[in-house]
Write a protein that holds these residues in place. Structure first.
Motif, PDB file in Angstrom:
ATOM      1  N   VAL A 211       0.833  -1.200   0.000  1.00 22.41           N
ATOM      2  CA  VAL A 211       0.000   0.000   0.000  1.00 22.41           C
ATOM      3  C   VAL A 211       0.869   1.253   0.000  1.00 22.41           C
ATOM      4  O   VAL A 211       2.016   1.235   0.450  1.00 22.41           O
ATOM      5  N   TYR A 212       0.288   2.335  -0.509  1.00 23.42           N
ATOM      6  CA  TYR A 212       0.999   3.603  -0.620  1.00 23.42           C
ATOM      7  C   TYR A 212       0.129   4.759  -0.126  1.00 23.42           C
ATOM      8  O   TYR A 212      -1.089   4.743  -0.311  1.00 23.42           O
ATOM      9  N   ASN A 213       0.781   5.754   0.446  1.00 18.76           N
ATOM     10  CA  ASN A 213       0.134   7.040   0.755  1.00 18.76           C
ATOM     11  C   ASN A 213       0.764   8.068  -0.178  1.00 18.76           C
ATOM     12  O   ASN A 213       1.739   8.723   0.153  1.00 18.76           O
ATOM     13  N   ASP A 214       0.185   8.174  -1.376  1.00 18.87           N
ATOM     14  CA  ASP A 214       0.799   9.002  -2.409  1.00 18.87           C
ATOM     15  C   ASP A 214      -0.261   9.377  -3.431  1.00 18.87           C
ATOM     16  O   ASP A 214      -1.320   8.749  -3.516  1.00 18.87           O
ATOM     17  N   ASP A 215       0.021  10.413  -4.208  1.00 16.87           N
ATOM     18  CA  ASP A 215      -0.752  10.673  -5.414  1.00 16.87           C
ATOM     19  C   ASP A 215      -0.437   9.518  -6.357  1.00 16.87           C
ATOM     20  O   ASP A 215       0.721   9.322  -6.751  1.00 16.87           O
ATOM     21  N   SER A 216      -1.437   8.760  -6.721  1.00 16.33           N
ATOM     22  CA  SER A 216      -1.193   7.556  -7.518  1.00 16.33           C
ATOM     23  C   SER A 216      -0.553   7.861  -8.867  1.00 16.33           C
ATOM     24  O   SER A 216       0.079   6.979  -9.464  1.00 16.33           O
ATOM     25  N   MET A 217      -0.679   9.102  -9.322  1.00 15.75           N
ATOM     26  CA  MET A 217      -0.030   9.483 -10.579  1.00 15.75           C
ATOM     27  C   MET A 217       1.490   9.411 -10.466  1.00 15.75           C
ATOM     28  O   MET A 217       2.186   9.332 -11.479  1.00 15.75           O
TER      29      MET A 217
END
Length: 355
Positions: A211-217
């Protein structure tokens, strides 16, 4: 959890359509994770799940539901908790910890001071998101979770599980219509009940989920999956301000607030999918630059991207099929047209990648 665009009630319909269109595989990327309901559904189906969202509150849910596969043991913490009276002899470690947190004496912290009537009595319109005692209880629970983390009494996974429990609990005691952009001026019966922390459930798919906490772009070069699932915002309303209090509770960073509703700054969390032109630009970037076998865009018949433009954008990269079905609209959107029109169409644009 009440959340705009939440797919919980229509996931079986979506899954059935994907199966009938041979959209299958072993890996799944939830590009706009939100509540994680989509990721959880496909995790339960046994797929390895990747997910991302720019909101930290979503990241907390992703860490607890998607990345984590196990029930927490709280071995270090339980040795340091006082004995509690229990109605059940078969409480899980999480239930024991949740009951302890629910029993805490409330404190006058950031949530109490900014989102309860007593805490904001100096304002021309005191904020009525939570009754005073529940505002204090939220602060007490949130501070205790942070203290346990700082004292190394809980692991990182246990920390995010407890945050997820708190985030999931808040909606049952909030004095709102569905989102946190505004509060009721009279008390909803749900908001008057004493807050008790609810526990969450777990899924073990025996996979390493990421999982990530980021702008998926920013993650396009990290994605290589069988199914790339996009569930972006449908309209011009940004998600971040609608969930600002949950974001503040998750981060507990005491941000500067503004306006009648006590909004936190969300300039860094705006989505380009809330603008029809930039939405199509980003859709094209995703379809062009990401590695996938199947791209599925889950959209809405009232969305700001025209259907013909979506198809035109996607078909550059392979054959596209549009499937749709009718369902009841999200209640907090019941204004204007929604007063007479109770249903909308869920649209699934299915792109089979060529080359």
């Amino acid at each position: 959890m009440r959340y705009i665009g939440n797919k919980e009630n229509i996931l079986e319909n979506i899954y059935s359509i994907l199966q009938s269109n041979e959209v299958k595989g072993k890996t799944f990327f939830d590009f706009f994770a939100g509540t994680t309901n989509v990721g959880r559904f496909f995790k339960l189906k046994g797929l390895q799940v990747f997910s991302s969202d720019i909101l930290y509150l979503s990241y907390c849910l992703q860490k607890a539901y998607i990345e984590n596969n196990k029930e927490p043991k709280f071995e270090n913490l339980l040795k340091n908790l006082p004995e509690q009276e229990s109605e059940s002899l078969f409480q899980s470690p999480l239930e024991i910890v949740a009951n302890y947190l629910s029993s805490l004496e409330g404190v006058e912290g950031f949530i109490y001071k900014n989102y309860t009537p007593a805490g904001t009595k100096n304002l021309s319109q005191p904020r009525m998101y939570f009754i005073d005692e529940n505002g204090k209880k939220i602060d007490a629970i949130r501070q205790q979770i942070e203290n346990w983390k700082n004292e190394d009494l809980i692991s990182e996974t246990e920390y995010f599980i407890l945050l997820a429990c708190l985030i999931e609990t808040i909606g049952f005691y909030s004095n709102i219509a569905g989102v946190y952009a505004a509060f009721h001026k009279t008390w909803d019966f749900r908001a008057l009940r004493p807050l008790e922390l609810r526990t969450i459930k777990f899924i073990d798919n025996h996979q390493k989920n990421i999982v990530y906490n980021d702008d998926s772009m920013n993650l396009l070069d990290k994605v290589n999956v069988d199914i790339l699932y996009l569930d972006p915002p449908y309209n011009e309303r940004q998600y971040a301000p609608n969930y600002h209090i949950l974001e503040t509770i998750a981060k507990y960073d005491e941000p500067e607030l503004r306006g009648v509703t006590g909004m936190r700054d969300y300039a860094s969390q705006k989505s380009r999918f809330c603008n029809p032109n930039t939405a199509l630009e980003d859709l094209d970037k995703i379809a062009k630059n990401t590695k996938y076998k199947n791209l599925v865009l889950s959209y809405n018949s009232e969305g700001i991207m025209p259907s013909e433009k979506i198809i035109e954008t996607l078909k550059q990269y392979g054959p596209v099929k549009l499937e749709q079905f009718e369902y009841a609209r999200f209640k907090s959107n019941n204004n204007g047209l929604a007063r007479t029109k109770k249903t909308v169409y869920e649209q699934l644009y299915i792109l089979k990648r060529e080359g």
